[in-house]
Design an enzyme around this catalytic site. Structure first.
Site, mmCIF file in Angstrom:
data_model
loop_
_atom_site.group_PDB
_atom_site.id
_atom_site.type_symbol
_atom_site.label_atom_id
_atom_site.label_comp_id
_atom_site.label_asym_id
_atom_site.label_seq_id
_atom_site.Cartn_x
_atom_site.Cartn_y
_atom_site.Cartn_z
ATOM 1 N N HIS A 40 100.560 73.052 10.888
ATOM 2 C CA HIS A 40 101.434 71.975 11.359
ATOM 3 C C HIS A 40 103.048 72.384 10.922
ATOM 4 O O HIS A 40 103.004 72.399 9.124
ATOM 5 C CB HIS A 40 100.719 70.783 11.263
ATOM 6 C CG HIS A 40 99.806 70.229 12.223
ATOM 7 N ND1 HIS A 40 98.729 71.300 11.229
ATOM 8 C CD2 HIS A 40 99.499 69.755 13.168
ATOM 9 C CE1 HIS A 40 97.155 71.141 12.614
ATOM 10 N NE2 HIS A 40 98.170 70.498 13.950
ATOM 11 N N ASP B 287 102.416 69.927 8.036
ATOM 12 C CA ASP B 287 101.148 70.342 6.988
ATOM 13 C C ASP B 287 101.905 71.603 5.430
ATOM 14 O O ASP B 287 101.401 71.913 4.207
ATOM 15 C CB ASP B 287 100.255 71.945 7.338
ATOM 16 C CG ASP B 287 99.684 71.309 8.832
ATOM 17 O OD1 ASP B 287 99.565 69.961 8.843
ATOM 18 O OD2 ASP B 287 99.384 72.076 9.531
#
Ligand code: XUL
Ligand code: CO
Length: 439
Positions: free
Chosen positions: A100, A103
């Site tokens: 993501h 992240d």
């Protein structure tokens, strides 16, 4: 400098090995059913669990020991983490990863800052990919953690939130393209509702479709060739998620003219939360031509939530590989370990044990499934079971050559249907067991 100094490159040592840091079945280049094992699976490591998982749960904070963490959420720390990730991937021998946006890089005070943070880390990820040959299986945007997404993102009642989410997806699409990502995933984090008393469902679904169309238009505009994937999940975090299961997603895609633009990324623990086996959801998607990729994990059937455990069950992996072999592979998709080590497994080496176990379970599942297919033990039975459709009245029904009147005439003449034969479920389960034991 090494982040896992005590872990060697994980090697294939064969089924008799007792070395816990070795593969007993996953032999990357061994050819099974016509291609190297690694190309059947296209394994990926999930950034959010493996690099960002802390072991926190609703009852306590994280307890994972990660010696490389400096306690900050800075861009420098994010860059250090990329080095950890690529050492991990190289030692494990996995060729793909997934992330993501949030992240890999910290969210800033506003969208402009967040994008700048992301760019700095992406430049390093690109270098690491070039240095190692490791690739991005898919990118995605986190449209659920920030509190602005409390009512959802594309289905929020707040149009500004829709706009923010759209801007975030635009950026992650650009980054995924820049990194050569082969797919882009939409998991509808909070796209659903907790109560219909405050929800205009029709309007929210229209907005979700609008969001996908806007993203698809932009993908075409920038020439991003990756496959779009929707990831179904029935509940958690909301009481009812709109992308409930494969069947609900296929219906949604068809209703909103998206069926030729998107496929599905199916996750084992999501299928079981929906009350299905993973094989059921995979066959449902495959039959509709939209089985694109897999989040390979498993749930704990005694618990009713998304435990995201590593898959170790050979019956599960064999069933999954049967479906994947039947459709001739996953194309640009792969098997992404959307799975986390248990809170109690808090040392860095546990990350290796977890992935080795998952990879070996799939390698063994592939060998079993390939042998079952080569011997035709299920397919021959199924073919025979449907033989009445291969000729005579069955073939004429399938070819669209008969009316209800014709079928009535046929049965009036014949008097009754031919006798049924046993489905032999138990015999087939015994055959399945024989292959699991011996293949
Ligand atoms: C959540 C989940 C996500 C998606 C990506 O249950 O599976 O991690 O895979 O957003
Ligand atoms: Co997932």
């Amino acid at each position: 400098m090494s982040f896992f100094p005590d872990v060697p490159k994980i090697a294939y040592e064969g089924p008799t090995s007792t070395n816990p840091l070795a593969f007993r079945h996953y032999d990357a280049n061994a050819v099974v059913a016509g291609k190297p094992m690694k190309d059947h699976f296209r394994f990926a490591v999930a950034y959010w669990h493996t690099l960002r998982g802390t072991g926190s749960d609703p009852f306590g904070p994280g307890c994972a020991i990660r010696p490389w963490e400096d306690g900050t959420d800075s861009v420098d720390m994010a860059i250090t983490r990329t080095r950890v990730m690529f050492e991990f991937l190289q030692k494990l021998g996995v060729e793909f990863y997934c992330f993501h946006d949030r992240d890999v890089a910290p969210e800033g005070a506003n969208l402009r800052e967040s994008n700048a943070n992301f760019d700095r880390v992406v430049a390093v990820l690109k270098e690491q990919q070039q240095r190692t040959g490791i690739k991005l299986l898919w990118g995605t945007s986190n449209l659920f953690s920030n509190k602005r997404y409390v009512h959802g993102a594309a289905t929020s009642c707040n149009a500004d939130v829709f706009a923010f989410a759209a801007a975030q997806v635009k950026k992650t699409l650009e980054v995924t393209k820049e990194l050569g990502g082969e797919n882009y995933v939409f998991w509808g984090g909070r796209e659903g509702y907790s109560t219909l008393l405050n929800t205009d469902m029709k309007r929210e679904l229209d907005h979700l479709a609008k969001f996908f169309h806007l993203a698809y238009d932009y993908k075409m505009k920038i020439g991003f060739t990756g496959q779009f994937l929707i990831e179904p999940k029935p509940k958690e975090p909301t009481t009812h998620q709109y992308d409930f299961d494969a069947a609900a997603c296929i219906n949604f895609l068809r209703q909103y003219n998206l069926l030729d633009k998107m496929k599905l990324n199916l996750e084992t623990n999501h299928a079981t939360l929906a009350g299905h086996t993973m094989m059921h959801d995979m066959v449902t998607a495959s039959a509709a031509g939209v089985l694109g990729s897999v989040d390979a994990n498993t749930g704990n059937l005694m618990l009713g939530w998304d435990t995201d455990q590593f898959p170790t069950d050979l019956y599960l992996t064999t069933q999954m590989m049967l479906v994947i072999l039947d459709q001739g592979g996953l194309g640009t998709g792969g098997l992404n370990f959307d799975a986390k080590v248990r809170r109690e497994s808090f040392e860095p080496v546990d990350l290796f044990h977890a992935h080795i176990g998952g990879m070996d379970a799939f390698a063994r599942g592939l060998k079993i499934a390939a042998k079952m297919k080569a011997d035709g033990v299920l397919s021959d039975f199924i073919k025979k079971r449907y033989a009445s459709w291969d000729s005579g009245i069955g073939a004429r029904i399938e070819a669209g050559q008969v009316t209800l009147e014709d079928l009535e005439k046929y049965m009036l003449e014949k008097g009754d249907a031919d006798k049924n034969v046993s489905g032999r479920q138990e015999m087939l389960e015994n055959i399945f067991n024989r292959y699991v034991e011996t293949a």
